[in-house]
Design a protein around this motif. Sequence first.
Motif, PDB file in Angstrom:
ATOM      1  N   ALA A   1      52.448  32.882  38.618  1.00 25.04           N
ATOM      2  CA  ALA A   1      51.503  33.944  38.989  1.00 25.04           C
ATOM      3  C   ALA A   1      52.241  35.103  39.649  1.00 25.04           C
ATOM      4  O   ALA A   1      51.903  36.269  39.419  1.00 25.04           O
ATOM      5  CB  ALA A   1      50.443  33.386  39.928  1.00 25.04           C
ATOM      6  N   TYR A   2      53.246  34.799  40.438  1.00 24.13           N
ATOM      7  CA  TYR A   2      54.024  35.859  41.075  1.00 24.13           C
ATOM      8  C   TYR A   2      54.837  36.636  40.042  1.00 24.13           C
ATOM      9  O   TYR A   2      54.892  37.851  40.076  1.00 24.13           O
ATOM     10  CB  TYR A   2      54.937  35.272  42.141  1.00 24.13           C
ATOM     11  N   TRP A   3      55.456  35.919  39.117  1.00 24.41           N
ATOM     12  CA  TRP A   3      56.286  36.568  38.098  1.00 24.41           C
ATOM     13  C   TRP A   3      55.470  37.488  37.204  1.00 24.41           C
ATOM     14  O   TRP A   3      55.914  38.556  36.828  1.00 24.41           O
ATOM     15  CB  TRP A   3      56.971  35.529  37.227  1.00 24.41           C
ATOM     16  N   PHE A   4      54.265  37.052  36.819  1.00 22.28           N
ATOM     17  CA  PHE A   4      53.475  37.788  35.843  1.00 22.28           C
ATOM     18  C   PHE A   4      52.312  38.562  36.472  1.00 22.28           C
ATOM     19  O   PHE A   4      51.366  38.926  35.777  1.00 22.28           O
ATOM     20  CB  PHE A   4      52.948  36.830  34.762  1.00 22.28           C
ATOM     21  N   ASN A   5      52.386  38.824  37.778  1.00 23.64           N
ATOM     22  CA  ASN A   5      51.342  39.566  38.494  1.00 23.64           C
ATOM     23  C   ASN A   5      49.953  38.992  38.218  1.00 23.64           C
ATOM     24  O   ASN A   5      49.030  39.685  37.846  1.00 23.64           O
ATOM     25  CB  ASN A   5      51.369  41.055  38.130  1.00 23.64           C
ATOM     26  N   PHE A   6      49.837  37.709  38.422  1.00 25.93           N
ATOM     27  CA  PHE A   6      48.612  36.986  38.144  1.00 25.93           C
ATOM     28  C   PHE A   6      48.001  36.481  39.450  1.00 25.93           C
ATOM     29  O   PHE A   6      47.310  35.494  39.486  1.00 25.93           O
ATOM     30  CB  PHE A   6      48.944  35.825  37.194  1.00 25.93           C
ATOM     31  N   MET A   7      48.317  37.186  40.551  1.00 30.97           N
ATOM     32  CA  MET A   7      47.831  36.777  41.861  1.00 30.97           C
ATOM     33  C   MET A   7      46.385  37.244  42.007  1.00 30.97           C
ATOM     34  O   MET A   7      46.118  38.423  42.143  1.00 30.97           O
ATOM     35  CB  MET A   7      48.684  37.390  42.965  1.00 30.97           C
ATOM     36  N   GLY A   8      45.468  36.334  41.939  1.00 27.05           N
ATOM     37  CA  GLY A   8      44.065  36.701  42.032  1.00 27.05           C
ATOM     38  C   GLY A   8      43.198  35.478  42.230  1.00 27.05           C
ATOM     39  O   GLY A   8      43.675  34.389  42.575  1.00 27.05           O
ATOM     40  N   ILE A   9      41.930  35.670  42.011  1.00 27.70           N
ATOM     41  CA  ILE A   9      40.958  34.606  42.248  1.00 27.70           C
ATOM     42  C   ILE A   9      41.190  33.418  41.321  1.00 27.70           C
ATOM     43  O   ILE A   9      40.980  32.270  41.722  1.00 27.70           O
ATOM     44  CB  ILE A   9      39.516  35.147  42.141  1.00 27.70           C
TER      45      ILE A   9
END
Length: 96
Positions: free
Chosen positions: A63-71
């Motif tokens: 999630a950090y690598w692919f900017n997937f930080m979310g709900i």
Amino acid sequence: MSIENRKRGNKMIPIILSIILILVLIFSIILVVRKRKRAGITGIKSALTPICFYIIGITNLLAYWFNFMGILNWSISMILLILGAYFTKYMPVSEK
């Protein structure tokens, strides 16, 4: 130190931390497998707790690598944490 060197150094920190996390995960998995073999523990149910915890680490790294930080990332992490806690009842109890 020039501003250009500071900017380059700030870009290297996430890469270094990602590499450290990957190495620690690999080392930890090897240790868990060795301890399970040494104790003679077999079966998938007793291994589900560490598997869930490792998947949490891998999910957050991706999630950090692919900017997937979310709900969605938070939801996956919380579900895996609850599953890992649930499957602790299948872990063998030490006799010591």
